[in-house]
Design an enzyme around this catalytic site. Structure first.
Site, PDB file in Angstrom:
ATOM      1  N   ASP A 170      72.412   5.764  89.298  1.00 18.99           N
ATOM      2  CA  ASP A 170      72.977   7.029  88.628  1.00 18.99           C
ATOM      3  C   ASP A 170      72.288   7.195  87.311  1.00 18.99           C
ATOM      4  O   ASP A 170      72.612   6.375  86.398  1.00 18.99           O
ATOM      5  CB  ASP A 170      74.488   6.521  88.580  1.00 18.99           C
ATOM      6  N   GLY A 173      71.950   9.559  84.485  1.00 21.54           N
ATOM      7  CA  GLY A 173      72.622  10.583  83.230  1.00 21.54           C
ATOM      8  C   GLY A 173      71.593  11.056  82.487  1.00 21.54           C
ATOM      9  O   GLY A 173      70.330  10.370  82.333  1.00 21.54           O
ATOM     10  N   ASN A 174      71.711  12.092  81.411  1.00 16.64           N
ATOM     11  CA  ASN A 174      71.024  12.503  80.418  1.00 16.64           C
ATOM     12  C   ASN A 174      70.739  11.340  79.438  1.00 16.64           C
ATOM     13  O   ASN A 174      69.660  11.180  78.644  1.00 16.64           O
ATOM     14  CB  ASN A 174      71.510  13.734  79.654  1.00 16.64           C
ATOM     15  N   THR A 175      71.667  10.190  79.409  1.00 12.61           N
ATOM     16  CA  THR A 175      71.533   9.363  78.301  1.00 12.61           C
ATOM     17  C   THR A 175      71.120   8.084  78.805  1.00 12.61           C
ATOM     18  O   THR A 175      70.347   7.391  78.586  1.00 12.61           O
ATOM     19  CB  THR A 175      72.639   9.163  77.421  1.00 12.61           C
ATOM     20  N   THR A 202      70.779   5.427  82.591  1.00 11.65           N
ATOM     21  CA  THR A 202      70.696   5.170  83.955  1.00 11.65           C
ATOM     22  C   THR A 202      71.293   4.110  84.464  1.00 11.65           C
ATOM     23  O   THR A 202      70.980   2.900  83.865  1.00 11.65           O
ATOM     24  CB  THR A 202      69.051   5.300  84.366  1.00 11.65           C
ATOM     25  N   ASP A 246      76.088  14.584  89.723  1.00 14.57           N
ATOM     26  CA  ASP A 246      76.891  13.570  89.268  1.00 14.57           C
ATOM     27  C   ASP A 246      78.369  14.310  89.346  1.00 14.57           C
ATOM     28  O   ASP A 246      79.265  13.381  89.739  1.00 14.57           O
ATOM     29  CB  ASP A 246      76.846  13.386  87.797  1.00 14.57           C
ATOM     30  N   ARG A 247      78.403  15.481  89.221  1.00 14.56           N
ATOM     31  CA  ARG A 247      79.879  15.936  89.519  1.00 14.56           C
ATOM     32  C   ARG A 247      80.193  15.998  90.820  1.00 14.56           C
ATOM     33  O   ARG A 247      81.232  15.600  91.289  1.00 14.56           O
ATOM     34  CB  ARG A 247      79.860  17.311  88.819  1.00 14.56           C
ATOM     35  N   ASP A 280      84.458  13.248  82.821  1.00 13.97           N
ATOM     36  CA  ASP A 280      83.457  12.271  82.859  1.00 13.97           C
ATOM     37  C   ASP A 280      83.004  12.482  81.377  1.00 13.97           C
ATOM     38  O   ASP A 280      82.247  13.583  81.284  1.00 13.97           O
ATOM     39  CB  ASP A 280      82.572  12.931  84.010  1.00 13.97           C
ATOM     40  N   THR A 331      76.968  12.359  78.419  1.00 12.35           N
ATOM     41  CA  THR A 331      76.072  12.882  77.308  1.00 12.35           C
ATOM     42  C   THR A 331      77.007  14.270  77.231  1.00 12.35           C
ATOM     43  O   THR A 331      77.269  14.730  75.989  1.00 12.35           O
ATOM     44  CB  THR A 331      74.695  13.642  77.862  1.00 12.35           C
TER      45      THR A 331
HETATM   46  N1  LIG Z   1      80.423   1.174  75.845  1.00  9.71           N
HETATM   47  C1  LIG Z   1      80.022   2.368  74.919  1.00  9.71           C
HETATM   48  N2  LIG Z   1      80.234   2.433  73.620  1.00  9.71           N
HETATM   49  C2  LIG Z   1      79.802   3.317  72.850  1.00  9.71           C
HETATM   50  N3  LIG Z   1      79.163   4.517  73.322  1.00  9.71           N
HETATM   51  C3  LIG Z   1      78.900   4.239  74.565  1.00  9.71           C
HETATM   52  C4  LIG Z   1      79.125   3.096  75.442  1.00  9.71           C
HETATM   53  N4  LIG Z   1      78.711   3.664  76.750  1.00  9.71           N
HETATM   54  C5  LIG Z   1      77.929   4.646  76.595  1.00  9.71           C
HETATM   55  N5  LIG Z   1      78.150   5.136  75.191  1.00  9.71           N
HETATM   56  C6  LIG Z   1      77.568   6.454  74.778  1.00  9.71           C
HETATM   57  O1  LIG Z   1      78.421   7.486  75.359  1.00  9.71           O
HETATM   58  C7  LIG Z   1      77.608   8.332  75.902  1.00  9.71           C
HETATM   59  C8  LIG Z   1      77.584   8.788  77.093  1.00  9.71           C
HETATM   60  O2  LIG Z   1      77.221   7.623  77.899  1.00  9.71           O
HETATM   61  P1  LIG Z   1      77.017   7.645  79.459  1.00  9.71           P
HETATM   62  O3  LIG Z   1      78.122   7.998  80.307  1.00  9.71           O
HETATM   63  O4  LIG Z   1      75.826   6.449  79.935  1.00  9.71           O
HETATM   64  O5  LIG Z   1      76.038   9.243  79.589  1.00  9.71           O
HETATM   65  P2  LIG Z   1      75.438   9.989  80.543  1.00  9.71           P
HETATM   66  O6  LIG Z   1      75.985   9.320  82.234  1.00  9.71           O
HETATM   67  O7  LIG Z   1      75.347  11.355  80.586  1.00  9.71           O
HETATM   68  O8  LIG Z   1      73.664   9.069  80.604  1.00  9.71           O
HETATM   69  C9  LIG Z   1      76.408   8.177  75.385  1.00  9.71           C
HETATM   70  O9  LIG Z   1      76.003   9.132  74.240  1.00  9.71           O
HETATM   71  C10 LIG Z   1      76.166   6.641  75.256  1.00  9.71           C
HETATM   72  O10 LIG Z   1      75.109   6.337  74.013  1.00  9.71           O
HETATM   73  C1  LIG Z   2      76.781  18.868  83.035  1.00  7.47           C
HETATM   74  C2  LIG Z   2      75.865  17.791  83.116  1.00  7.47           C
HETATM   75  C3  LIG Z   2      74.607  18.067  82.107  1.00  7.47           C
HETATM   76  C4  LIG Z   2      76.496  16.473  82.958  1.00  7.47           C
HETATM   77  O1  LIG Z   2      75.426  15.438  82.660  1.00  7.47           O
HETATM   78  P1  LIG Z   2      75.454  14.031  82.050  1.00  7.47           P
HETATM   79  O2  LIG Z   2      76.412  14.157  80.904  1.00  7.47           O
HETATM   80  O3  LIG Z   2      76.027  13.097  83.078  1.00  7.47           O
HETATM   81  O4  LIG Z   2      74.225  13.397  81.630  1.00  7.47           O
HETATM   82  C5  LIG Z   2      75.215  17.862  84.609  1.00  7.47           C
HETATM   83  O5  LIG Z   2      76.184  17.678  85.492  1.00  7.47           O
HETATM   84  C6  LIG Z   2      74.303  18.942  84.775  1.00  7.47           C
HETATM   85  O6  LIG Z   2      73.144  19.049  84.340  1.00  7.47           O
HETATM   86  N1  LIG Z   2      74.827  19.945  85.585  1.00  7.47           N
HETATM   87  C7  LIG Z   2      74.272  20.986  85.946  1.00  7.47           C
HETATM   88  C8  LIG Z   2      75.217  22.386  86.099  1.00  7.47           C
HETATM   89  C9  LIG Z   2      76.466  22.103  86.534  1.00  7.47           C
HETATM   90  O7  LIG Z   2      77.151  21.184  87.012  1.00  7.47           O
HETATM   91  O8  LIG Z   2      77.225  23.343  86.848  1.00  7.47           O
HETATM   92  K   LIG Z   3      78.961  13.552  82.236  1.00 11.96           K
END
Ligand SMILES: Nc1ncnc2c1ncn2[C@@H]1O[C@H](COP(=O)(O)OP(=O)(O)O)[C@@H](O)[C@H]1O
Ligand SMILES: CC(C)(COP(=O)(O)O)[C@@H](O)C(=O)NCCC(=O)O
Ligand SMILES: [K+]
Length: 260
Positions: free
Chosen positions: A6, A8-10, A12, A109-110, A129, A132
């Protein structure tokens, strides 16, 4: 065994499943430059440390960052001798419908959150969710993804304040004890935390109003635990909804004879 990724933008997250059981999961930062060899060194080291034998036969990927998919495909091919299922690609079947404007892209992801939410909670859901970005996914009565809301993520909001204003420091999010901050840091935390509580409440109320049927609100994502403390916002919290969805989608594709 299944390797589910999985991205995400921040962050994996990699998880390994033996049937329906998750045996382990690990998190790394998302960097599109990371090569298949780098992933493998990292993953195999962690697997060895946990005594997990590397008999991965299947790989499924959901990525909000298109560029990372290439190296993850190479990882699957080179080290696990398999072609991965990639959510959002036409060959990856989904057990739910998507009803949105034609030609629009929905973040994988959605879609995955929708599948997992539907499997566990049925229909008429809002999946929030906290990644990021903070996404609200609306799941219809029949489990279809029918749209939602995208809001700036919690950390993104704090970073935006820091970057735009010379006197505002980098601040980590936490729940402030009071709304009235008595220093710069608590003022910023209050703005983002309590502002977010309001954002979530208002958006969910309005979605429920438009949807016209009672809905359950499910929270997930990296920062969901922080808002779980404000219990009245959510009906349930799921630590790894996206991973659960990836496993379900993989199983669905196996059962429906997708040959990759
Ligand atoms: N346990 C945690 N405590 C604080 N911040 C967190 C934690 N886990 C993730 N984050 C932060 O929360 C945000 C979202 O994390 P995450 O769900 O992993 O994002 P994505 O799925 O978009 O990559 C990021 O900015 C990350 O640094
Ligand atoms: C909205 C998001 C940036 C969220 O990504 P995440 O925070 O999980 O990294 C991602 O689902 C995305 O790029 N979506 C494309 C546009 C849409 O869902 O309508
Ligand atoms: K998200």
């Amino acid at each position: 065994m299944l390797l589910a990724v999985d991205c995400g933008n921040t962050n994996t997250v990699f998880a390994i499943y033996d049937g329906n059981t998750q045996i382990a999961h690990w998190r790394t930062s998302t960097e599109w430059q990371r090569t298949a060899d780098q992933y493998y060194v990292w993953l195999s080291t962690l697997m060895n440390m946990r005594g997990i034998k590397a008999d991965i036969t299947d790989v499924i990927i959901s990525s909000t960052v298109p560029r990372v998919v290439f190296n993850l495909r190479v990882l699957a091919d080179r080290y696990f001798n398999t072609r991965p299922l990639v959510v959002g690609k036409p060959e990856c079947l989904l057990p739910v419908d998507t009803r949105v404007d034609s030609g629009t892209t929905v973040g994988p992801d959605r879609l995955v959150n929708t599948v997992a939410g539907h499997a566990k909670y049925g229909g008429n859901l809002i999946v929030v969710d906290f990644g990021t970005a903070t996404t609200f996914d609306v799941v219809a009565d029949d489990g279809a993804y029918v749209g939602g809301v995208i809001a700036p993520g919690v950390n993104l909001s704090l970073e935006a304040l820091h970057h735009a204003a010379a006197a505002l420091p980098h601040v980590d999010i936490s729940k402030p004890q009071k709304v009235i901050g008595t220093n710069t840091v608590t003022c910023m935390q209050s703005g983002v935390f309590w502002g977010y509580v309001g954002l979530v409440r208002e958006i969910c109320d309005r979605i429920k109003g438009e949807h016209g049927a009672p809905m359950q609100v499910i929270s997930t994502g990296g920062l969901a635990p922080l808002f779980q403390q404000t219990a009245e916002l959510f009906d349930a919290f799921e630590e790894d909804l996206t991973m659960q969805g990836l496993r379900i989608i993989h199983e669905y594709n196996k059962e429906n004879g997708t040959t990759l």
